[in-house]
Enzyme design. Structure first.
Site, PDB file in Angstrom:
ATOM      1  N   HIS A 360       0.909  -1.289  -0.035  1.00  0.00           N
ATOM      2  CA  HIS A 360       0.025   0.100  -0.075  1.00  0.00           C
ATOM      3  C   HIS A 360       0.833   1.385  -0.181  1.00  0.00           C
ATOM      4  O   HIS A 360       0.330   2.277  -0.621  1.00  0.00           O
ATOM      5  CB  HIS A 360      -1.097   0.028   1.163  1.00  0.00           C
ATOM      6  CG  HIS A 360      -2.173  -0.913   0.760  1.00  0.00           C
ATOM      7  ND1 HIS A 360      -2.201  -2.062   1.177  1.00  0.00           N
ATOM      8  CD2 HIS A 360      -3.131  -0.645   0.104  1.00  0.00           C
ATOM      9  CE1 HIS A 360      -3.391  -2.621   0.638  1.00  0.00           C
ATOM     10  NE2 HIS A 360      -4.069  -1.941  -0.096  1.00  0.00           N
ATOM     11  N   ARG A 467      -9.766   5.492  -0.503  1.00  0.00           N
ATOM     12  CA  ARG A 467      -9.298   4.558   0.523  1.00  0.00           C
ATOM     13  C   ARG A 467      -9.585   5.093   2.026  1.00  0.00           C
ATOM     14  O   ARG A 467      -8.740   5.966   2.431  1.00  0.00           O
ATOM     15  CB  ARG A 467      -7.976   4.222   0.278  1.00  0.00           C
ATOM     16  CG  ARG A 467      -7.632   3.255  -0.944  1.00  0.00           C
ATOM     17  CD  ARG A 467      -6.326   2.941  -0.951  1.00  0.00           C
ATOM     18  NE  ARG A 467      -6.132   1.854  -1.984  1.00  0.00           N
ATOM     19  CZ  ARG A 467      -5.527   2.011  -3.157  1.00  0.00           C
ATOM     20  NH1 ARG A 467      -5.401   3.213  -3.532  1.00  0.00           N
ATOM     21  NH2 ARG A 467      -5.410   0.959  -4.106  1.00  0.00           N
ATOM     22  N   GLU A 601     -12.566  -8.958  -5.539  1.00  0.00           N
ATOM     23  CA  GLU A 601     -10.907  -8.977  -5.191  1.00  0.00           C
ATOM     24  C   GLU A 601     -10.511 -10.435  -4.731  1.00  0.00           C
ATOM     25  O   GLU A 601      -9.207 -10.624  -4.418  1.00  0.00           O
ATOM     26  CB  GLU A 601     -10.408  -7.969  -4.517  1.00  0.00           C
ATOM     27  CG  GLU A 601     -11.163  -7.437  -3.293  1.00  0.00           C
ATOM     28  CD  GLU A 601     -10.674  -6.018  -2.643  1.00  0.00           C
ATOM     29  OE1 GLU A 601      -9.489  -5.757  -3.072  1.00  0.00           O
ATOM     30  OE2 GLU A 601     -11.325  -5.617  -1.461  1.00  0.00           O
ATOM     31  N   ASP A 625      -5.590  -7.132  -5.303  1.00  0.00           N
ATOM     32  CA  ASP A 625      -5.884  -8.219  -4.553  1.00  0.00           C
ATOM     33  C   ASP A 625      -6.095  -9.399  -5.204  1.00  0.00           C
ATOM     34  O   ASP A 625      -5.765 -10.568  -5.038  1.00  0.00           O
ATOM     35  CB  ASP A 625      -6.716  -8.164  -3.439  1.00  0.00           C
ATOM     36  CG  ASP A 625      -6.142  -7.317  -2.066  1.00  0.00           C
ATOM     37  OD1 ASP A 625      -5.078  -7.775  -1.662  1.00  0.00           O
ATOM     38  OD2 ASP A 625      -6.719  -6.346  -1.865  1.00  0.00           O
ATOM     39  N   CYS A 672     -10.494  -0.740 -10.094  1.00  0.00           N
ATOM     40  CA  CYS A 672      -9.810   0.130  -9.323  1.00  0.00           C
ATOM     41  C   CYS A 672      -8.253  -0.276  -8.943  1.00  0.00           C
ATOM     42  O   CYS A 672      -7.636   0.391  -8.327  1.00  0.00           O
ATOM     43  CB  CYS A 672     -10.881   1.117  -8.458  1.00  0.00           C
ATOM     44  SG  CYS A 672     -11.002  -0.517  -7.233  1.00  0.00           S
TER      45      CYS A 672
HETATM   46  C1  PEP Z   1      -7.228  -3.839  -5.082  1.00  0.00           C
HETATM   47  O1  PEP Z   1      -7.179  -4.711  -4.166  1.00  0.00           O
HETATM   48  O2  PEP Z   1      -7.139  -4.024  -6.273  1.00  0.00           O
HETATM   49  C2  PEP Z   1      -7.530  -2.385  -4.752  1.00  0.00           C
HETATM   50  C3  PEP Z   1      -8.048  -1.529  -5.274  1.00  0.00           C
HETATM   51  O3  PEP Z   1      -7.560  -2.254  -3.191  1.00  0.00           O
HETATM   52  P1  PEP Z   1      -6.397  -2.017  -2.261  1.00  0.00           P
HETATM   53  O4  PEP Z   1      -5.174  -1.874  -3.372  1.00  0.00           O
HETATM   54  O5  PEP Z   1      -6.595  -0.864  -1.572  1.00  0.00           O
HETATM   55  O6  PEP Z   1      -6.161  -3.231  -1.490  1.00  0.00           O
HETATM   56 MG    MG Z   2      -7.779  -4.651  -2.068  1.00  0.00          MG
END
Ligand code: PEP
Ligand code: MG
Length: 759
Positions: A360, A467, A601, A625, A672
Site C-alpha cells: 500500500h 481509501r 478481489e 488483491d 480500481c
Molecule cells: C485492489 O485490491 O485492487 C484495491 C484497489 O484495493 P487495495 O489496493 O487498497 O487493496
Molecule cells: Mg484490495
C-alpha cells in the site's frame, strides 16, 4: 547440528564486514565439522571468476591469489553445476586443478557446496580432509544447509563492503530493487528507523558533539522521570520484587560507567542514539552469554531499558530534524503513515527494503507521484543516512554517490518527463474516449487530501476508490463520527457533482492501525476488510453514518465494500447500511440513499459474480488483491514479486468473467486496481467492456492519451489475440509492441529511461 548451525549464522551476522564474516565462517565450520580445511571462494563481479577469499587450513598466502573460472577446477564445477561435489580422492577427478600456492596436495577428501542467493551463485564453500574418505550424508546435508543460510548474510556483507569502499573512494554503488512508483528522484537519503529498536539504529556521525551530549543527558533524565512515574503509579499493584525492578532500572541509568562509555563514543563523533544503542547491545549480549539463568533473564530488562531511552532520544532527534529539499526516505519497512512525516514539497523519493510494488505504501507513492523502489533487499540501509542518491522508479535501481555522468543521464530523463507531462496537460479538458468515439469513464483513486487537487487538475471525472483507511492510518486512535464526517465532506465537496466512491474501512493485510493491532501469521488470509467491520458493527455504522451525513446537500456518494467473498457478507452489510440510513432520515437528514457496491478481489467472488451483481448497484474489481489471491502471491513480499503478474492469462480470464456477469445482469462495472492505470492494461480493460477505469491521478493523463489514440474495433482484435496467449511475458511483450507501434510507448516511461543501459 541445529545448535551449531544457528550459532554460526548468529556469529556471522554480527560481523562488522565481509572479511571478518568469512573468517568466522571458515574457522567455525572447520571446528564444527572437524575437518582440516575450510575455505570460501567468492565470485568476483568483474571477472566472473571464483576467488579464494578466506581459508583455515590452506596457506594464507593463497588468499586472493587462487582464481577459477566457472567450470574450471572443482570449485568452478560446483559453481556451474549448482550442486555439491563430494569426493573421496579429489586429485583423481578429471576437473581437479592443482594450485601450488595453496599447499592443498596434502588433502584428499573434498566437499564443496554452492552458495546461492536469489538464483545467483555467489561462491563456493569447501571443506577438505587429509585421509581418503567420502564425507557422509549428514556432513553434506549440514554444509548445504549452512551455505543456503549464509547466502543472504554474505550478499548483505558484500553490499555493505561495496558501500564502505565507496565511502573512501567516492565511487558509485548500485543496488537493485523493485520498480514501485515511476519517476526519478535525485536527492539525499534520510533513514526512517523503527523508534525503539536498539538493533536497527542507523550508523550515523555528528560533528556537533556538545549537542549530542546534551541530547543524551536529556533523554536519560526523561527516561528516569518516566520510570519513576510508572513505578509510583503501579506501586500498590506490585509486589516487592516487581517494585525492585524499577529501582534496578533507575540505578542502571545512574550507572556512571554506562554513561561514560556512551559519552566516549559520542566524543568519537557517533550520534547519541547510535552510541547508546551500541553500548546497550553490548551489555545485552554480555548478560545473554552468562551461564546463570537469573542473569540471562536480565538481558531482556537491559534491552527494555535501552529501548526506553532510545525512544526519548529519537523523539528529540525527530523534533529537531529539518527535512532538506529532495529528501529520499529510506527504511527497512516503510508504511503508509511515514508518508505524512515529510512535507510533500520536500519529499523526492521512497526506498523500502521490504515490500513490493503492490504494497500500500507503493500505491500511495504512485498516487502522490513520488518515485519509489521497494524490496531493495541488498541495500545496507542502516548505513546510508545523508548519502547522495538517485532513485530510478522505472527500473527499480538505486544509485549511491552518483558521479557527474550518471547525474547528467538522470537529469535528462527528468527533463524528458517534464516535457511529457507538459504535452499531456491539454488532455485534462478532453473526454476519455477512443478515436472512434467509445466513451470510458476515467476516475481516480484517492486517499490523501493532496490527491484531490492533483486529480481535479488532471480532469478526473469522479472518484472510483476513496481509501478511507488512509485517514485512519494517519491517526493514533479511531477518528470520531464527526471527525470522519468532516474528512469525507471535504472529499465529496471537492468533487461534487462528480461521483465519489467511498470504500468502507479496509484494514488488515499490510494495513495495520497502530491503535488497533491485528497480529496474525497469515494476515492477507485473515481478518481483513469487510470481515473486520462486520465483526465490529459499531465501527462500520459510525463510518457509513459519517459518509451519509457528509453527503448532505451533495448526493454524490457511493458506498463500496471491500474483500467480499460471498452473498451473506453483502446482505449483512446492506442491512447495516439501511439501518444507518433509516436512522439518519429519522434524525432529519434529507439525504438520498447512496448506491451500494462491492469490490471483487477474491476468487470466490469471481465465480459468484452474477449472484453478487444481482444484489448491488455496482461492482468494481480490485485487481491488486485479485491477482494476489488468484496467483497465491503475497503482494507485499519482494521475494515472490517477479511472479506477481496482473497480465497473467488466469487473471485476464477472471476479469473477463466478471465483466460478462455484470453485462448479463445490467450492473455497472468498473475496476480500481493498479492495472487500470497502466496504459496497456487500460486498453485491454476497455476492450473487455469495463465502463469505469479508476487509477491514480499521476497515470490518468497517460491512460487518456493512449485511449484517444486507438479505435475500439482495433482493441477488440488485440484482446482476441491476447486471450490466446499462454504466458504473462508474452502478453506484456505484445502490449508493449502495440503501444510502440502506435508511437505511444513513451507514455509508459520516458524513452531515455527505457533505453538506459545497466550503468
Ligand atoms: C485492489 O485490491 O485492487 C484495491 C484497489 O484495493 P487495495 O489496493 O487498497 O487493496
Ligand atoms: Mg484490495
Amino acid at each position: 547440528m541445529l545448535g551449531s548451525l544457528r550459532s554460526i549464522v548468529q556469529e556471522v551476522n554480527t560481523a562488522r564486514d565481509l572479511p571478518s564474516a568469512l573468517d568466522i565462517i571458515v574457522r567455525r565450520v572447520r571446528d564444527v565439522m572437524q575437518t582440516k580445511v575450510c575455505s570460501v571462494y567468492l565470485r568476483d563481479k568483474h571477472s566472473g571468476n571464483y576467488v579464494l577469499m578466506a581459508t583455515e587450513g590452506l596457506n594464507q598466502d593463497a588468499v586472493g591469489q587462487v582464481h577459477m573460472a566457472p567450470g574450471e577446477g572443482l570449485v568452478g564445477n560446483v559453481a556451474t553445476r549448482e550442486e555439491p561435489i563430494n569426493l573421496e580422492h579429489a586429485e583423481a577427478h578429471p576437473a581437479y586443478q592443482y594450485f601450488p600456492a595453496t599447499g592443498e596436495e596434502r588433502f584428499s577428501a573434498f566437499l564443496g557446496t554452492p552458495i546461492i542467493h536469489h538464483r545467483n551463485v555467489l561462491g563456493v564453500l569447501v571443506v577438505q580432509q587429509a585421509e581418503r574418505r567420502r564425507f557422509d550424508e549428514g556432513e553434506e546435508a549440514f554444509l548445504v544447509t549452512l551455505s543456503a543460510q549464509l547466502a543472504g548474510v554474505i550478499a548483505h556483507a558484500e553490499a555493505t563492503g561495496a558501500l564502505a569502499t565507496m565511502g573512501q573512494q567516492r565511487n558509485e554503488a548500485k543496488f537493485a530493487g523493485l520498480a514501485a512508483s515511476p519517476g526519478i528522484a535525485i536527492g539525499r537519503a534520510h533513514i526512517v528507523a523503527p523508534p525503539a529498536n536498539l538493533a536497527t539504529v542507523p550508523f550515523a556521525c555528528s560533528m556537533d558533539v556538545d549537542a549530542e551530549l546534551a541530547l543524551f543527558q536529556q533523554a536519560l533524565a526523561a527516561a528516569r522521570s518516566e520510570i519513576r512515574e510508572v513505578g509510583e503509579r503501579l506501586k500498590n499493584d506490585l509486589n516487592k520484587e516487581e517494585r525492585a525492578l524499577f529501582d534496578a532500572y533507575i540505578s542502571m541509568l545512574d550507572d556512571s560507567s554506562i554513561a561514560v562509555e556512551v559519552c566516549e563514543r559520542i566524543r568519537q563523533k557517533l550520534t547519541a542514539s547510535r552510541a547508546w544503542a551500541e553500548v546497550m547491545l553490548e551489555h545485552v549480549r554480555r548478560f545473554e552469554a552468562m551461564s546463570d539463568s537469573y542473569f540471562r533473564d536480565r538481558a531482556a530488562d537491559v534491552r527494555d531499558l535501552g529501548a526506553r531511552v532510545l525512544m526519548h532520544l529519537r523523539q528529540q532527534e525527530q523534533s529537531q530534524r529539518d527535512y532538506p529539499a529532495n529528501t529520499i526516505l529510506i527504511g527497512e519497512e516503510l508504511t503508509a503513515s511515514v508518508l505524512a512525516e515529510v512535507p510533500r514539497e520536500k519529499l523526492a523519493g521512497l526506498v523500502s527494503v521490504k515490500g513490493s510494488s503492490n504494497s500500500h505504501v507503493a500505491i500511495l507513492a504512485r498516487a502522490m507521484g513520488v518515485p519509489a523502489v521497494m524490496g531493495a533487499q541488498e541495500l545496507p540501509w542502516e548505513q546510508v543516512d545523508g548519502v547522495d542518491m538517485i532513485v530510478d522508479g522505472y527500473r527499480g535501481d538505486l544509485h549511491l554517490q552518483p558521479g557527474p555522468e550518471l547525474r547528467r543521464h538522470y537529469e535528462a530523463i527528468v527533463a524528458e518527463e517534464r516535457e511529457l507531462a507538459r504535452n499531456l496537460d491539454h488532455l485534462a479538458k478532453l473526454p476519455g474516449e477512443t478515436a472512434d468515439g467509445h466513451r470510458v469513464r476515467l476516475w481516480v483513486n484517492t486517499g490523501l487530501m493532496a490527491d484531490v487537487v492533483r486529480s481535479l487538475e488532471r480532469g478526473a471525472e469522479g472518484v472510483g476508490l476513496y481509501r478511507t483507511e488512509v485517514p485512519f492510518l494517519l491517526r493514533d486512535r479511531f477518528p470520531s463520527e464527526e471527525e470522519q464526517r468532516e474528512i469525507y465532506h471535504e472529499q465529496l465537496a471537492a468533487f461534487a457533482p462528480r461521483p465519489v466512491t467511498m470504500r468502507t474501512l479496509d484494514i488488515g493485510g499490510d494495513k495495520a492501525l497502530t491503535y488497533f493491532p491485528i497480529e496474525e501469521t497469515n494476515p492477507f488470509l485473515g481478518w481483513r476488510g469487510i470481515r473486520v467491520t462486520l465483526d465490529h458493527p459499531e465501527i462500520f455504522l459510525g463510518q457509513v453514518r459519517a459518509m451519509m451525513k457528509a453527503s448532505l446537500g451533495l448526493d454524490n456518494l457511493r458506498i463500496m465494500l471491500p474483500m467480499i467473498t460471498g452473498v451473506s457478507e453483502v446482505e449483512a452489510a446492506r442491512k447495516l447500511v439501511n439501518r444507518a440510513y433509516d436512522e439518519l432520515i429519522d434524525e432529519g437528514y434529507a439525504i438520498k440513499r447512496p448506491p451500494l457496491g462491492i469490490m471483487i478481489e477474491v476468487p470466490s467472488a469471481v465465480y459468484q459474480a452474477r449472484e453478487l451483481a444481482k444484489r448491488v448497484d455496482f461492482i468494481s474489481v480490485g485487481s491488486n488483491d485479485l491477482t494476489q489471491y488468484l496467483l497465491a502471491v503475497d503482494r507485499n513480499n519482494s521475494r515472490v514479486a517477479s511472479i506477481y503478474h496482473s497480465f497473467h492469462p488466469s487473471v485476464l480470464q477472471a476479469l473477463l468473467q466478471v465483466v460478462t456477469a455484470c453485462h448479463e445482469t445490467s450492473t455497472k462495472i468498473g475496476i480500481c486496481g493498479e492495472l487500470a492505470g497502466d496504459p496497456g492494461g487500460a486498453l485491454l480493460l476497455v476492450a473487455m467492456g469495463y465502463d469505469v477505469l479508476s487509477m491514480n491521478a499521476t497515470n490518468l493523463p497517460r491512460v487518456k492519451a493512449a485511449l484517444r489514440e486507438v479505435n475500439k474495433s482495433d482493441l477488440d482484435r488485440l484482446l482476441q489475440q491476447i486471450l490466446t496467449m499462454e504466458s504473462p511475458e508474452q502478453i506484456e511483450e505484445k502490449l508493449h509492441g502495440y503501444l510502440q507501434d502506435l508511437g505511444i510507448g513513451g507514455l509508459v516511461q520516458p524513452q531515455k529511461a527505457e533505453a538506459s543501459s545497466d550503468s
